[in-house]
Design a protein around this motif. Sequence first.
Motif: not given
Length: 611
Positions: A452, A563, A568-570, A572, A584-587, A589, A610
């Motif tokens: 990222w 990324r 999966g979705p991105f 942030p 903050r991302t899907e994986s 903070t 996360l």
Amino acid sequence: MRLPHQRGPLHHLPDTPEAYDAVLADVTEQAQARITPEGNLEHPDALDDIGDTSLGVTSLLALAHARTKDARLPEAVLRSLRFHLRERVYTGDNPGYPNLRVRDSGFPYARYVLAPGAHPIGDWPSTVWALLQLVNVLDTADGLIDDEVRAGLVELGHGYWRWLTEATFFNPQEAGNQAIGCVVGGLMLAGHLPPGRAQEVRGRALRLYGEEIRAHRVRDRGALLPPEHGGAYDNNYGPISLSFLAQAHRVSGEEVFAEDGDTLARYLDARLTNGGFDLGGPRYSEQHSGFESVLGLRYFGARVGADIGRYRGDSRWGRHAVKPDGGIDGHFAFMLVWQIQDTTPWHRTPSEATHRHQLRAGSVSVAFDSRMTPSLIEAAGTYYLPAAVNRQHGFGPVVDGFLLCRPMGEVRVRDASAVGLTAKLVTKPVVGRDHVLRHVRSLYVTDGTALWLTVAVERLPGDPYLLAGFPYAADEGDRVRRTCIPDAVGAGELRLTHPESDTPDHFDARTARTQEQAAFALAADPRGYGNPDEGWRHLLTSTALEAEPAPNTPADLHVFAVRYGGQGPFAPRFERTEEGLTVRTESFTALLGDPAGDATGDPALTLRPLP
């Protein structure tokens, strides 16, 4: 298409005694079939780099005899030695050689090309290589040569040394690998000389290293390195220099060679991608060495605790130099002798040290240049180079055609880690065309499978975008192939653009041209002599991955997010707080501290995975 020289990691080659005995057995059979009645062991197609090649095969045969006592070898060794002494030792000045300090010295030397006056510039390194082949014969030929032959070889070796250090300028090509090789030759030769002469040669070798090599080291990415053809590091010659430093330390025990080898090894570890791909250099950009690098990578990898054997070598030269038909050449055979003699095991696990100029975890890596701009990004098996816009190269925000990645002050770096995550925050003060000082904060986070990249900067005028590199190569088993397809997503619109011109100074990743070919086309001198790194800097534009600003960012900032790899979705999110900028991302903070930093001026970085 596949890149021609970068193949499998060198530590994949078996290095057991049985494997090396098999290599020597193959060399023995080739030599028995090739040797002429006169004793010549050169490959029939050899034209250049020839002055040391027959002697190189001889040294391998001497080593094979020492290990196997094959009854066929003594006669072949003696006959080939007589051939070298009779046909490949020159004492008259080569017409046109420009680097002599003493005319008609009568000292012996080896020729790069046998014909008088044909490319004489290569005679200095060829004589270094001949000296190294010769001392290997002296070291391994016990029981094969009598005292008279040995004395003649020692005298020849001392003559080579005097030609290299008295009759010519030292290191006339400004090639670190050649110069350190010459020092190694002197150190090894000293072991065969009478005490007084040995002390003189050894002392001279150590002084040459200190005054002519070490005193002229070049700084790159925080490390002082032996200069190579006017630059700091070359992908072909750098690891070869590491092998010469390893041998110098093995034969002399002098700590200076260990210290400098450790420095070069750590530097190489930092610039090398996880997959072993790299490029750049003042002589060769994408061409990689093979067996010539093994000793140094293995020896110093073990010393510094790094898996630098992941370096992708040219496996066609995995054991020894070969011609296009696969037959042994003999050139540089001394390196095979040394790596067989050295029993240091490969260090195969990554270093746990944190490198300022590298972020590495799992199958992801980012190598940073001296300005802390990525020089190479690796993610999901794809390698991204710095893109070019208006002759400006790098990764960073672009506004009105101007790339904001050149620091105008101290670059701050903060590393952080959390469970399953590794991160690096780079903060640069930059100045645009409007002469306004801004701070570009670049956050790199990886979980070992994806990378990222988040870039935040004070609000920019116009319609800025992020120059996010360009996809250049991708792993394909043990090979590397060209690609132009990115595996990336952006928080804002992400697009891949290509130059509209097909001239050499515009690099289109969709074409078959390699980076090295383009770099040499732009270099000031002919291919093989010009500086490809310097040529590449003349690139005007390239294929470019461009990312629009992320939506819904703080009003006073432009934030870009990409990324590389991952699934999966991105989407942030970014929030300004009293502590700084929260990402903050899907994986994960992350909290990026204010550019003004803490009491030491370093911006803080907090990282949380996360659940």
